[in-house]
Design an enzyme around this catalytic site. Sequence first.
Site, mmCIF file in Angstrom:
data_model
loop_
_atom_site.group_PDB
_atom_site.id
_atom_site.type_symbol
_atom_site.label_atom_id
_atom_site.label_comp_id
_atom_site.label_asym_id
_atom_site.label_seq_id
_atom_site.Cartn_x
_atom_site.Cartn_y
_atom_site.Cartn_z
ATOM 1 N N HIS A 40 0.816 -1.232 0.000
ATOM 2 C CA HIS A 40 0.000 0.000 0.000
ATOM 3 C C HIS A 40 0.845 1.276 0.000
ATOM 4 O O HIS A 40 0.511 2.241 -0.650
ATOM 5 C CB HIS A 40 -0.989 0.000 1.176
ATOM 6 C CG HIS A 40 -0.356 0.056 2.523
ATOM 7 N ND1 HIS A 40 0.151 -1.071 3.141
ATOM 8 C CD2 HIS A 40 -0.129 1.083 3.381
ATOM 9 C CE1 HIS A 40 0.649 -0.732 4.317
ATOM 10 N NE2 HIS A 40 0.499 0.578 4.492
ATOM 11 N N ASP A 41 1.962 1.277 0.722
ATOM 12 C CA ASP A 41 2.762 2.502 0.834
ATOM 13 C C ASP A 41 4.017 2.469 -0.044
ATOM 14 O O ASP A 41 4.948 3.242 0.181
ATOM 15 C CB ASP A 41 3.168 2.717 2.301
ATOM 16 C CG ASP A 41 2.142 3.561 3.041
ATOM 17 O OD1 ASP A 41 1.294 4.189 2.371
ATOM 18 O OD2 ASP A 41 2.190 3.589 4.288
ATOM 19 N N LYS A 96 5.864 5.504 -1.285
ATOM 20 C CA LYS A 96 6.704 6.322 -0.401
ATOM 21 C C LYS A 96 8.182 6.230 -0.774
ATOM 22 O O LYS A 96 8.987 7.054 -0.338
ATOM 23 C CB LYS A 96 6.504 5.901 1.058
ATOM 24 C CG LYS A 96 5.218 6.433 1.664
ATOM 25 C CD LYS A 96 5.153 6.122 3.143
ATOM 26 C CE LYS A 96 3.874 6.672 3.764
ATOM 27 N NZ LYS A 96 3.729 6.224 5.149
ATOM 28 N N HIS A 140 2.030 9.770 -2.502
ATOM 29 C CA HIS A 140 2.546 8.384 -2.492
ATOM 30 C C HIS A 140 1.516 7.381 -3.002
ATOM 31 O O HIS A 140 1.870 6.336 -3.546
ATOM 32 C CB HIS A 140 3.085 7.998 -1.101
ATOM 33 C CG HIS A 140 2.022 7.646 -0.104
ATOM 34 N ND1 HIS A 140 1.355 8.582 0.653
ATOM 35 C CD2 HIS A 140 1.506 6.435 0.254
ATOM 36 C CE1 HIS A 140 0.491 7.966 1.443
ATOM 37 N NE2 HIS A 140 0.568 6.658 1.224
ATOM 38 N N HIS A 189 -5.963 3.527 -1.145
ATOM 39 C CA HIS A 189 -5.890 3.140 0.274
ATOM 40 C C HIS A 189 -6.050 4.304 1.246
ATOM 41 O O HIS A 189 -6.211 4.094 2.441
ATOM 42 C CB HIS A 189 -4.607 2.328 0.557
ATOM 43 C CG HIS A 189 -3.347 3.117 0.714
ATOM 44 N ND1 HIS A 189 -2.591 3.540 -0.347
ATOM 45 C CD2 HIS A 189 -2.677 3.548 1.811
ATOM 46 C CE1 HIS A 189 -1.521 4.194 0.090
ATOM 47 N NE2 HIS A 189 -1.552 4.220 1.399
ATOM 48 N N HIS A 190 -6.082 5.549 0.750
ATOM 49 C CA HIS A 190 -6.366 6.680 1.644
ATOM 50 C C HIS A 190 -7.710 7.340 1.332
ATOM 51 O O HIS A 190 -7.994 8.428 1.802
ATOM 52 C CB HIS A 190 -5.241 7.723 1.564
ATOM 53 C CG HIS A 190 -4.026 7.321 2.333
ATOM 54 N ND1 HIS A 190 -4.014 7.216 3.718
ATOM 55 C CD2 HIS A 190 -2.780 6.952 1.931
ATOM 56 C CE1 HIS A 190 -2.809 6.827 4.120
ATOM 57 N NE2 HIS A 190 -2.045 6.643 3.045
ATOM 58 N N ASP A 196 -5.792 -0.979 8.669
ATOM 59 C CA ASP A 196 -4.629 -0.093 8.763
ATOM 60 C C ASP A 196 -4.786 0.888 9.923
ATOM 61 O O ASP A 196 -3.847 1.152 10.675
ATOM 62 C CB ASP A 196 -4.469 0.656 7.426
ATOM 63 C CG ASP A 196 -3.196 1.488 7.387
ATOM 64 O OD1 ASP A 196 -2.140 0.929 7.732
ATOM 65 O OD2 ASP A 196 -3.264 2.673 7.031
#
Length: 351
Positions: free
Chosen positions: A216-217, A220, A245, A269-270, A298
Amino acid sequence: MSHPNSGSTRNILVVDDEPEIVACVCEFLTGRGFNVLGLSNSLEAASRLGSFRPDVCILDFRMPERSGAELLETIKQYDFRIEVIFLTAQNEASVAVDLMRKGALDFLLKPLELNQLLLSISRALEHRRLIIENENYRFHLEQLVLEQTKALNQALTGLEHVYSATLDALSMALDFRDQSTSGHSRRVAELTAGAASAMGIKDAALVQIEHGALLHDIGKLKIPDSILWKPAKLTEDEWKIMKRHAEYGFEFLSNIGFLKDAAEIVYSHHEKYDGTGYPRGLQRDNIPFGARVFAIVDTVDAMIYKRPYNVQVSFREAAAEVRRCAGTQFDPSLVETTLAYLDDHVPPQLK
Ligand SMILES: [Fe+2]
């Protein structure tokens, strides 16, 4: 089922309640090189199938102990490849047609014409040869398909291991950079997949959800160290960069064929259920299912594990916060199932 007679000599079983006919046919066929068993009792005939293993049976229709029709049924049940020829009287012709429907190959009228019998037997043997040949071909084809399927499955399993190892390496690369969340990616991947599985998701869709949660990240990796590791609060501009990201992650993964759906989860995801999330402000069902489950997992994970920038709370408190945000941040229809799954799977000391 018995195996067909593999020798070159053909076994012919002759059954007729008139011993003279049996003797005559036996003598004739033996003289033509066949291995012949002649019987006048149809009950005995049924019991000799296993030991004699006939290729062709010549049966009288009308017999006192067991009729030719019953014997036909017994023979075909024993081995459908055994050919059956009937001997019938003139007035039984219609019955004989019915017998052919039930699996008999031919019928010959009495009085018996021996040359006709020989012709009928050779047709029966040819018919049987074709059936066995076809059966062997089909069997080999099935074996071939089984072997190929097994080899393909082995190759696919090998590929899956390679995929998994690659994805784990990718998520570890991120964990090396952002050590504050070490172990978080693998943990939320397993919990998100577990919760989705509890809701009936399976197979390829479940794998995509797990991959998406794991990575998911991943975007970054493209965020500068000065922002990612900044000990103080981010400025508005820095936040804008940090928020990118999600898009970076999507760009990173969307060209990888086997991660297409996972990339959508990374992208979303955000997002928040009420449309106030980022980067696209998606709402409700427009947010991929996996991303909606992930958001709950999360958030709980981020709250119950100690990180440099948060105050650690118990699972009970985190769950209360998630419930408070059901319908705004989270999909209310997924909250309780996901929390129940997490309740069963978070370590007891974090409860
Ligand atoms: Fe993120």
